[in-house]
Design an enzyme around this catalytic site. Structure first.
Site, PDB file in Angstrom:
ATOM      1  N   THR A  44     -11.334  -4.141  -0.620  1.00 51.91           N
ATOM      2  CA  THR A  44     -11.517  -5.026  -1.868  1.00 51.91           C
ATOM      3  C   THR A  44     -11.459  -6.769  -1.561  1.00 51.91           C
ATOM      4  OG1 THR A  44      -9.906  -3.359  -3.073  1.00 51.91           O
ATOM      5  CG2 THR A  44     -10.144  -5.397  -4.212  1.00 51.91           C
ATOM      6  N   THR A  45     -10.494  -7.152  -0.509  1.00 53.30           N
ATOM      7  CA  THR A  45     -10.439  -8.195  -0.195  1.00 53.30           C
ATOM      8  C   THR A  45     -11.454  -8.633   0.295  1.00 53.30           C
ATOM      9  OG1 THR A  45      -8.125  -7.751   0.106  1.00 53.30           O
ATOM     10  CG2 THR A  45      -8.989  -9.904   1.104  1.00 53.30           C
ATOM     11  N   TYR A 107     -13.111   4.802 -11.960  1.00 52.33           N
ATOM     12  CA  TYR A 107     -13.835   4.924 -13.382  1.00 52.33           C
ATOM     13  C   TYR A 107     -13.872   6.706 -13.660  1.00 52.33           C
ATOM     14  CZ  TYR A 107     -17.099   4.371 -17.075  1.00 52.33           C
ATOM     15  OH  TYR A 107     -17.470   4.127 -18.508  1.00 52.33           O
ATOM     16  N   TYR A 133      -6.853   5.361  -0.101  1.00 55.04           N
ATOM     17  CA  TYR A 133      -6.488   4.231  -0.747  1.00 55.04           C
ATOM     18  C   TYR A 133      -6.063   4.376  -2.261  1.00 55.04           C
ATOM     19  CZ  TYR A 133      -6.815  -0.558  -2.098  1.00 55.04           C
ATOM     20  OH  TYR A 133      -6.557  -1.998  -2.627  1.00 55.04           O
ATOM     21  N   ARG A 138      -6.551  -0.637 -10.189  1.00 51.41           N
ATOM     22  CA  ARG A 138      -7.963  -1.046  -9.931  1.00 51.41           C
ATOM     23  C   ARG A 138      -8.839   0.101 -10.275  1.00 51.41           C
ATOM     24  NH1 ARG A 138     -10.147  -5.918  -7.477  1.00 51.41           N
ATOM     25  NH2 ARG A 138      -8.563  -7.199  -6.638  1.00 51.41           N
ATOM     26  N   LYS A 162      -2.917   4.325   1.906  1.00 56.08           N
ATOM     27  CA  LYS A 162      -2.765   2.812   1.843  1.00 56.08           C
ATOM     28  C   LYS A 162      -2.117   2.962   0.321  1.00 56.08           C
ATOM     29  CE  LYS A 162      -4.776  -1.578   0.979  1.00 56.08           C
ATOM     30  NZ  LYS A 162      -5.623  -2.481   0.739  1.00 56.08           N
ATOM     31  N   ILE A 204      -1.566  -2.789   5.031  1.00 52.55           N
ATOM     32  CA  ILE A 204      -2.744  -3.429   4.845  1.00 52.55           C
ATOM     33  C   ILE A 204      -2.733  -4.492   3.930  1.00 52.55           C
ATOM     34  CG2 ILE A 204      -5.335  -3.074   4.282  1.00 52.55           C
ATOM     35  CD1 ILE A 204      -5.089  -0.028   5.159  1.00 52.55           C
TER      36      ILE A 204
END
Length: 292
Positions: A44-45, A107, A133, A138, A162, A204
């Site tokens: 994401t980062t 989604y 993850y 999100r 994660k 992370i």
């Protein structure tokens, strides 16, 4: 255990809307020099949501090439499209990444059976270590402990998670359900020390983009039984963690790295620069911490 300690969720530097390879290599090298335990490109980062597939593969390749086996590389390769996740995971393996970080499908909101089927489908096509993850904020989906245990016990490639739920009760239940051979990493910079205390193995981290030594030292201190040192470092990191989430990640961390002279500040829409007030607050924080 292959993935433990502090792993940096690397930003992706851009210049003129292209991946800035020179700045990225410089960032990777600095992270390793500072003692980071591992690297995560294309999370994401790293603005993976707005990277083309070719850029995604380019970023993984650069990271693996620059790391040169000195620290493990856990490549972001997930998608809510199972076929797409297979393709990206296959490339991560071809690029010689040490593992793949695979986000739960966002989604679509699959059932627990659908989640297991998704990861099994990837594993059938590509065999390499997977770290799931879990980031409900999100994805709109939270992987409960029993489902995580199913993934671990039914799919040999799944070696860890994660955990970005921020729910320490759930994290403790994951540790309990999966046992000591399952790697549990924090995906939430504010909960690293508590996660270690309930049996987790590391983080992370977003904040370690700008403070890799401090974050990795904290994890090492905890593993060495130096609880007071670990607590001191955790408290020292808290203001920086708050700073990295003044606005949506990775807006603040990319701004901080640009202030530190590591790269140009360039974001991809729909992300936009910090408000002037938050930019001033971030600059004051970095100055106070001696980072600029």
């Amino acid at each position: 255990m292959q993935f433990q300690g502090a792993f940096t969720a690397l930003v992706t530097p851009f210049k003129n809307d292209q991946v800035d390879e020179d700045a990225y290599r410089k960032l990777v090298e600095w992270q390793i020099e500072q003692g980071i335990d591992g690297l995560v490109p294309c999370g994401t980062t790293g603005e993976s949501a707005t990277l083309s597939h070719e850029e995604h593969k380019q970023v993984i390749k650069i990271c693996v090439d620059q790391a040169k086996g000195r620290v493990p590389v856990l490549a972001g390769a997930g998608s809510n499209n199972t076929r797409e996740a297979i393709d990206l995971t296959r490339y991560a393996k071809e690029a010689k990444a040490d593992g793949a970080l695979l986000i739960t499908p966002y989604y679509n909101k699959p059932t627990p059976n659908g989640l297991v089927a998704h990861f099994k489908a990837i594993a059938q096509e590509v065999s390499m270590p997977f770290v799931v993850y879990n980031v409900p904020g999100r994805t709109g989906l939270n992987v409960q402990a029993q489902t995580m245990a199913r993934l671990f016990h039914e799919i040999p490639e799944v070696v860890g998670v994660k955990e970005a739920s921020g729910d320490l009760k759930q994290i403790a239940e994951v540790v309990e359900a999966c046992g000591p051979d399952f790697t549990v990493l924090s995906g939430e910079d504010f909960t690293v020390l508590p996660l270690l205390a309930v049996g987790g193995h590391g983080v992370i981290s977003v904040t370690s983009n700008i403070a890799p030594k401090m974050m990795s030292d904290m994890c090492r201190a905890f593993r060495a039984g130096e609880q007071n040192k670990a607590l001191g470092l955790s408290l020292e990191l808290l203001p920086l963690c708050r700073g990295m989430f003044l606005e949506t990640n990775p807006i603040p961390v990319k701004t901080a790295l640009s202030m530190m002279g590591m790269m140009d500040l360039e974001l991809r829409l729909p992300l936009v620069p910090l408000t002037p007030e938050n930019e001033a607050a971030l600059k004051a924080l970095l100055t106070d911490k001696g980072l600029i």
